[in-house]
Design a protein around this motif. Structure first.
Motif, short mmCIF file in Angstrom:
data_model
loop_
_atom_site.label_atom_id
_atom_site.label_comp_id
_atom_site.label_asym_id
_atom_site.label_seq_id
_atom_site.Cartn_x
_atom_site.Cartn_y
_atom_site.Cartn_z
N CYS A 31 0.84 -1.19 0.00
CA CYS A 31 0.00 0.00 0.00
C CYS A 31 0.88 1.24 0.00
CB CYS A 31 -0.90 0.02 1.23
SG CYS A 31 -2.16 -1.26 1.17
N THR A 71 -2.39 6.42 -3.90
CA THR A 71 -3.79 6.70 -3.60
C THR A 71 -4.06 8.18 -3.86
OG1 THR A 71 -3.95 4.95 -1.97
CG2 THR A 71 -5.54 6.73 -1.80
N CYS A 227 -7.02 -0.86 -3.75
CA CYS A 227 -5.98 -1.88 -3.59
C CYS A 227 -6.49 -3.23 -4.04
CB CYS A 227 -5.51 -1.94 -2.13
SG CYS A 227 -4.61 -0.47 -1.64
N GLY A 244 2.40 -3.54 4.19
CA GLY A 244 1.91 -2.21 4.54
C GLY A 244 2.24 -1.93 5.99
N HIS A 252 -8.24 -1.20 6.85
CA HIS A 252 -7.93 -1.23 5.42
C HIS A 252 -7.70 -2.64 4.88
CE1 HIS A 252 -6.74 0.36 1.59
NE2 HIS A 252 -5.53 -0.15 1.69
N HIS A 253 -6.76 -3.37 5.47
CA HIS A 253 -6.43 -4.67 4.91
C HIS A 253 -7.52 -5.71 5.16
CE1 HIS A 253 -1.91 -3.50 4.87
NE2 HIS A 253 -2.56 -3.06 3.81
N GLU A 256 -9.93 -5.07 2.58
CA GLU A 256 -9.38 -5.45 1.28
C GLU A 256 -9.63 -6.94 1.03
OE1 GLU A 256 -5.43 -3.58 1.00
OE2 GLU A 256 -5.11 -4.95 -0.67
#
Length: 499
Positions: A31, A71, A227, A244, A252-253, A256
RNA sequence: GGUCGGAUGGCCGAGCGGCUAGGCAGAGGUCUGCAAAACCUCGUACACCGGUUCGAUUCCGGUUCCGACCUCCA
């Protein structure tokens, strides 16, 4: 002893032997930055960490496709899904087009990465360049019944998703029930069925600057979506490594993974890696806390934390002294120590090619020979042990000692066998420069003019010394010292370095 | 409050159930016209209290302190 590369996988909380899906190819996604302001040192640490991973995989002979995104849209300013887009906000404040902001900070980011000797990734995709892919992904997730539309925005349905993918929450160590029962009062949650749900497409408010047409509304993609879309596009539905910062683990992950599984039906990543935070005065360095140091402030010395400037390579060395999964605290004293250590290492690197071996194969000092062989092996063992750069540096210092001793005749030239000597001459620079990415910025990587001038000056001084004309000799040395050039009289003549 | 992680010699930082990284700073020595550099030697540290063990800094439990995530952040 680790003869195979092992990596600490955040998903399993264990070190696992690294086995790529399709060797010798490796797919790796990291990321990248949100380009609404300058990257700070904490950001840099993460990119340096994964630069190291990339470099070592290359060194081992893998063919790595390294994707690191930019981003440039969709990253909201505050509370879940209702704040202002970070880039749009900055654009409004500075009265610029959002893309001017993006361009400016992308340029700055790349410049800093170059200063830190971070290799460029194979692909550096932008979120705005992949709107189609993101919209398609939203559609697929909708088709799979894992998202719902409300007033032009589309939300990921976490409660529903959990029923078919019980591992949701595992990466970040969250208990799903807690997430679903979140009672905190967030504003404008009314559109969501559940507080744990997150936006994958947002309808743009009238004043919103960045907007694209979609089947649901004129709007923009959710932050986590880019992502998922870009890793799938360039690395496939499943790939090897995803990295990341630790602070991206949740949400976030985690999200994802949810989007990838929700879209394609498979968990996307085999090995999840997370770098730890950089702290200053014991507190996380972050943009929102306002305690961040910018790289150029450190390089120039223009900051309130440090007594002097520190070069990019000193900082890189400093970071490598700590394992990537430990927090690292920035302080003046620690950097000062790192600077000396770094110079010591560079000194050995410069001396190494000048060493000559007489050519007789058997080592005259078998213990020394063995020690060098052991340290060379240890470089790989320690790197294979989840990228233990602290130990790798210890090994390199062990070897530096031998290099110095050979150079200064404290060890005889044939102390090492020829084979060991040759190995030292190839492995040492390979690890310092290729794997650790430490370039020599000490100023001793000279140009022809200064080399010529210095050899002239030192020849004159040598003559004075031969005549025991110490005042002249010392005058030359002192005047050079004033120019930050340090003169060292050795057995075989005089060398100099820039301090 | 919930979840997770950490506390190592003067400083920074690895690591491990017994053989006690490394860097910086410090002490002594070798070399040297002096200096610098280099090399050699030295400091026996693992927050606290219990437990497991022949043996724990390393494993287990508790205490204190610190941090991260839970909300935008690498």
């Amino acid at each position: 002893m680790k003869t195979q590369l092992t990596i600490f996988n955040t998903f399993s909380r264990r070190k696992e032997v690294f086995e790529p899906l399709n060797p010798p190819f490796v797919g790796m996604y990291v990321c990248g930055p949100t380009v609404y302001s300058d990257v700070h040192l904490g950001n840099c640490r993460t990119f340096i960490t994964f630069d190291l991973v990339y470099r070592y995989l290359l060194h081992l002979g893998y063919r790595v496709r390294y994707v690191r995104n930019i981003t440039d849209v969709g990253h909201l300013e505050s509370d879940a899904d209702e704040g202002e887009d970070k880039i749009a906000k900055k654009a409004r404040l500075e009265q610029l087009e959002p893309m001017e902001i993006v361009q400016r900070y992308t340029n700055g980011f790349r410049q800093v990465m170059q200063q830190f000797n971070v290799l460029p990734p194979s692909v550096e995709p932008t979120a705005t360049g992949h709107l189609m892919e993101q919209i398609e992904m939203v559609q697929k997730i909708l088709d799979n019944g894992l998202a719902y539309e409300k007033n032009g925005s589309v939300y990921f349905d976490v409660a529903r998703f959990v029923q078919q993918y019980p591992d949701y929450g595992k990466l970040s160590g969250k208990v799903v029930d807690d997430l679903l029962q979140e009672t905190r009062d967030l504003k404008r949650q009314d559109e969501k069925n559940n507080p744990a749900d997150f936006a994958i497409w947002m309808k743009a408010s009238p004043e919103h600057l960045m907007r694209w047409k979609s089947p649901w509304s004129v709007g923009f993609p959710g932050w986590h979506l880019e992502c998922s879309a870009m890793s799938t596009k360039y690395l496939g539905e499943q790939f090897d490594l995803h990295g990341g910062g630790m602070d991206l683990q949740f949400p976030h992950h985690e999200n994802e993974i949810a989007q990838n599984v929700g879209c394609c039906g498979v968990a996307p990543v085999r090995y999840w890696m997370h770098g730890n935070m950089l702290t200053i005065n014991g507190q996380k360095m972050s943009k929102s806390l306002g305690n961040s140091i910018l790289p150029h402030e450190l390089f120039s010395g223009q900051n309130s934390f440090m007594s002097q400037p520190y070069s990019p390579m000193t900082v890189r060395f400093f970071m490598l002294q700590t394992h990537y999964r430990s927090t690292l605290d920035f302080s003046d004293a620690a950097l000062l120590a790192a600077e000396k250590g770094y110079k010591r290492l560079m000194n050995a690197l410069q001396l190494l090619p000048e060493l000559q071996h007489p050519g007789n194969t058997p080592p005259q000092m078998p213990d020394e020979d063995l020690a060098v062989q052991a340290a060379c092996n240890a470089l790989y063992d320690h790197m294979n042990d989840d990228f233990n750069t602290a130990m790798v540096l210890a090994d390199l210092f062990e070897l530096s000692g031998k290099i110095n001793a050979l150079y200064n005749k404290q060890l005889p030239p044939d102390a090492l066998g020829l084979e060991t000597f040759n190995r030292l001459q190839s492995v040492f620079p390979a690890f310092v420069q290729e794997v650790l990415g430490l370039a020599d910025d000490t100023g001793a990587a000279n140009n022809q003019l200064s080399d010529g001038l210095m050899s002239l000056i030192l020849d004159i001084r040598a003559e004075a010394r031969a005549k025991k004309d110490w005042p002249t000799s010392d005058l030359i040395r002192n005047r050079l010292n004033n120019l930050h050039i340090v003169v060292k009289d050795g057995k075989d003549g005089t060398t100099w370095t820039v301090e």
